[in-house]
Design a protein around this motif. Sequence first.
Motif, PDB file in Angstrom:
ATOM      1  N   GLN A   1       0.938  -1.344   0.195  1.00 36.33           N
ATOM      2  CA  GLN A   1       0.058   0.208   0.033  1.00 36.33           C
ATOM      3  C   GLN A   1       0.964   1.335  -0.013  1.00 36.33           C
ATOM      4  O   GLN A   1       0.480   2.281  -0.861  1.00 36.33           O
ATOM      5  CB  GLN A   1      -0.753   0.101   1.280  1.00 36.33           C
ATOM      6  CG  GLN A   1      -2.561  -0.202   0.768  1.00 36.33           C
ATOM      7  CD  GLN A   1      -3.132  -0.658   2.131  1.00 36.33           C
ATOM      8  OE1 GLN A   1      -3.075  -1.833   2.583  1.00 36.33           O
ATOM      9  NE2 GLN A   1      -3.806   0.371   2.569  1.00 36.33           N
TER      10      GLN A   1
ATOM     11  N   PHE B   1       3.898   1.496  -1.153  1.00 36.79           N
ATOM     12  CA  PHE B   1       4.554   1.693  -2.703  1.00 36.79           C
ATOM     13  C   PHE B   1       3.553   2.097  -3.531  1.00 36.79           C
ATOM     14  O   PHE B   1       3.792   3.069  -4.575  1.00 36.79           O
ATOM     15  CB  PHE B   1       5.110   0.248  -3.027  1.00 36.79           C
ATOM     16  CG  PHE B   1       5.825   0.346  -4.211  1.00 36.79           C
ATOM     17  CD1 PHE B   1       7.005   1.116  -4.243  1.00 36.79           C
ATOM     18  CD2 PHE B   1       5.360  -0.249  -5.547  1.00 36.79           C
ATOM     19  CE1 PHE B   1       7.940   1.381  -5.241  1.00 36.79           C
ATOM     20  CE2 PHE B   1       6.224  -0.055  -6.604  1.00 36.79           C
ATOM     21  CZ  PHE B   1       7.444   0.700  -6.436  1.00 36.79           C
ATOM     22  N   ALA B   2       2.186   1.723  -3.427  1.00 40.63           N
ATOM     23  CA  ALA B   2       1.205   2.238  -4.278  1.00 40.63           C
ATOM     24  C   ALA B   2       1.127   3.624  -4.124  1.00 40.63           C
ATOM     25  O   ALA B   2       0.923   4.492  -5.271  1.00 40.63           O
ATOM     26  CB  ALA B   2      -0.361   1.581  -3.809  1.00 40.63           C
TER      27      ALA B   2
ATOM     28  N   ILE C   1       4.175   5.370  -6.014  1.00 38.83           N
ATOM     29  CA  ILE C   1       3.809   5.293  -7.414  1.00 38.83           C
ATOM     30  C   ILE C   1       2.910   6.456  -7.761  1.00 38.83           C
ATOM     31  O   ILE C   1       3.249   7.220  -8.598  1.00 38.83           O
ATOM     32  CB  ILE C   1       3.006   3.856  -7.938  1.00 38.83           C
ATOM     33  CG1 ILE C   1       3.796   2.893  -7.540  1.00 38.83           C
ATOM     34  CG2 ILE C   1       2.840   4.003  -9.407  1.00 38.83           C
ATOM     35  CD1 ILE C   1       3.354   1.557  -7.903  1.00 38.83           C
ATOM     36  N   ARG C   2       1.734   6.878  -7.030  1.00 34.40           N
ATOM     37  CA  ARG C   2       1.152   7.721  -6.919  1.00 34.40           C
ATOM     38  C   ARG C   2       1.683   9.127  -7.321  1.00 34.40           C
ATOM     39  O   ARG C   2       1.382  10.035  -7.790  1.00 34.40           O
ATOM     40  CB  ARG C   2       0.031   8.008  -6.077  1.00 34.40           C
ATOM     41  CG  ARG C   2      -1.713   8.019  -6.692  1.00 34.40           C
ATOM     42  CD  ARG C   2      -2.780   7.483  -5.725  1.00 34.40           C
ATOM     43  NE  ARG C   2      -2.994   6.375  -5.806  1.00 34.40           N
ATOM     44  CZ  ARG C   2      -2.901   5.662  -4.379  1.00 34.40           C
ATOM     45  NH1 ARG C   2      -2.718   6.147  -3.349  1.00 34.40           N
ATOM     46  NH2 ARG C   2      -3.338   4.521  -4.417  1.00 34.40           N
TER      47      ARG C   2
ATOM     48  N   GLN D   1       4.362   8.832 -10.575  1.00 34.04           N
ATOM     49  CA  GLN D   1       4.100   8.203 -12.008  1.00 34.04           C
ATOM     50  C   GLN D   1       4.162   9.349 -12.849  1.00 34.04           C
ATOM     51  O   GLN D   1       4.544   9.201 -14.343  1.00 34.04           O
ATOM     52  CB  GLN D   1       2.614   7.500 -11.650  1.00 34.04           C
ATOM     53  CG  GLN D   1       1.753   8.443 -11.299  1.00 34.04           C
ATOM     54  CD  GLN D   1       0.183   7.621 -11.649  1.00 34.04           C
ATOM     55  OE1 GLN D   1       0.161   6.573 -12.048  1.00 34.04           O
ATOM     56  NE2 GLN D   1      -0.877   8.237 -11.066  1.00 34.04           N
ATOM     57  N   ASN D   2       3.769  10.687 -12.657  1.00 36.93           N
ATOM     58  CA  ASN D   2       3.600  11.709 -13.738  1.00 36.93           C
ATOM     59  C   ASN D   2       5.151  11.939 -14.274  1.00 36.93           C
ATOM     60  O   ASN D   2       5.386  12.000 -15.496  1.00 36.93           O
ATOM     61  CB  ASN D   2       3.029  12.843 -13.337  1.00 36.93           C
ATOM     62  CG  ASN D   2       1.566  12.803 -13.161  1.00 36.93           C
ATOM     63  OD1 ASN D   2       1.030  11.710 -13.885  1.00 36.93           O
ATOM     64  ND2 ASN D   2       0.815  13.518 -12.716  1.00 36.93           N
TER      65      ASN D   2
ATOM     66  N   PHE E   1       9.000   0.999 -12.346  1.00 39.72           N
ATOM     67  CA  PHE E   1       8.420   0.785 -11.066  1.00 39.72           C
ATOM     68  C   PHE E   1       8.582  -0.549 -10.537  1.00 39.72           C
ATOM     69  O   PHE E   1       8.761  -0.689  -9.397  1.00 39.72           O
ATOM     70  CB  PHE E   1       6.876   1.112 -11.202  1.00 39.72           C
ATOM     71  CG  PHE E   1       6.599   2.592 -10.842  1.00 39.72           C
ATOM     72  CD1 PHE E   1       7.245   3.710  -9.876  1.00 39.72           C
ATOM     73  CD2 PHE E   1       5.917   3.408 -11.978  1.00 39.72           C
ATOM     74  CE1 PHE E   1       6.779   4.892  -9.833  1.00 39.72           C
ATOM     75  CE2 PHE E   1       5.827   4.658 -11.884  1.00 39.72           C
ATOM     76  CZ  PHE E   1       6.124   5.378 -10.883  1.00 39.72           C
TER      77      PHE E   1
ATOM     78  N   TYR F   1      10.817  -1.341  -7.103  1.00 44.77           N
ATOM     79  CA  TYR F   1      10.354  -2.098  -6.073  1.00 44.77           C
ATOM     80  C   TYR F   1      11.348  -3.208  -5.844  1.00 44.77           C
ATOM     81  O   TYR F   1      11.479  -3.276  -4.520  1.00 44.77           O
ATOM     82  CB  TYR F   1       8.682  -2.797  -6.471  1.00 44.77           C
ATOM     83  CG  TYR F   1       8.187  -3.544  -5.530  1.00 44.77           C
ATOM     84  CD1 TYR F   1       7.573  -2.744  -4.347  1.00 44.77           C
ATOM     85  CD2 TYR F   1       8.245  -4.942  -5.383  1.00 44.77           C
ATOM     86  CE1 TYR F   1       6.831  -3.531  -3.341  1.00 44.77           C
ATOM     87  CE2 TYR F   1       7.489  -5.578  -4.250  1.00 44.77           C
ATOM     88  CZ  TYR F   1       6.945  -5.023  -3.408  1.00 44.77           C
ATOM     89  OH  TYR F   1       6.302  -5.619  -2.282  1.00 44.77           O
TER      90      TYR F   1
END
Lengths: 190, 155
Positions: free
Chosen positions: A26, A28-29, A32-33, A36-37, A61, A65
């Motif tokens: 979670q 790591f999510a 990413i958010r 990511q851009n 990504f 990780y």
Amino acid sequence: MMRNMAFASQHSEIALIRRSQSGDRQAFAELIRCHQNEVYGVALRFLGNPEEAKDVAQEAFIRIYRNLGQFRGTSKFSTWTFIIVRNLCYARMRRLEKDGFCSGENEEGREDLETLPEALVIQRDTQRGIQEALGELPEKYRLVISLFHFQALKYEEIAALLELPIGTVKNRLFRGKTMLRESLEKRGIR
Amino acid sequence: MKDACREIRLRFDETDPLRGAHLESCEDCVREYETWKQLNRLLDEMPPVPAPDDLLEAVLAALPRPRPKALPFDRLEAASVVLGLGFTLVAILLRGTELPSLESLFSQVPLSSLSQVLAWAAVGGAIAYALGNETRTLISVTGSYEGQVLRRKAK
Ligand SMILES: [Zn+2]
């Protein structure tokens, strides 16, 4: 105020990295958010093709990780991730070249503009003109301009990413923008 | 172009107090700086290109599954074999002694000592393997459930 916010976001980023390192998906999510851009953006600037850029961003990504344990926090997290993205982009460009695709420039030295995602969102003539003029620039100038203006990277970050001296980055930015301005003036954009 | 002018123009994108001094004395560079700033404005107005909406989900789906700490999948079979061998050893040790439980279990079928040993080894191995499979199922079920929760939160 700004500094406090930057400190807070940097602080929470370190916390997210630590949690991700211990396998918290979670966290790591969330990482990413946050990134990511810029990760996708840098890949897009290198490859000039949204499909390839998305592919590389995804691969990046996953590699991030897997290698999070190696991130020691001595450099900025974004710098560390950009190096991973860059290496994947270079590998992808080599593969595409081997498969007979053009990377960036074709015979006329311009990119297929329809493949750029900007083409989808640009309605204004000015912006379309800028996009076209950028597409006509030699790859090395366009890359530096894009990283500086569209990805908001600093000279030092671009120099680290492209493995160039800072002076060369500044020169390319200056030369590239001078060429861009001449090209825009010819199009009546100023 | 004078060297001083070129040097200053190379630094138009920097925030540097030194720039001010030359700009005050050189009209060429002032004009140049104005058009430079205008170009920067144009570039800054270019629409940003955000990452595709499905990138996050694609990454999460492709992440390697977390490894169970207790018993790694590929070692389950090895564990079953070791347990089976353990049962065999016990059966060999018990071979000579008259254990009523052993006898009563296999009393219907007349068994030699060797076939008794083999039978117990088979039973042991089967039990260990079944237990291992149970653990494997449990791990994969919780794993995919966690994945679903993550993907739902990502939306
Ligand atoms: Zn001057």
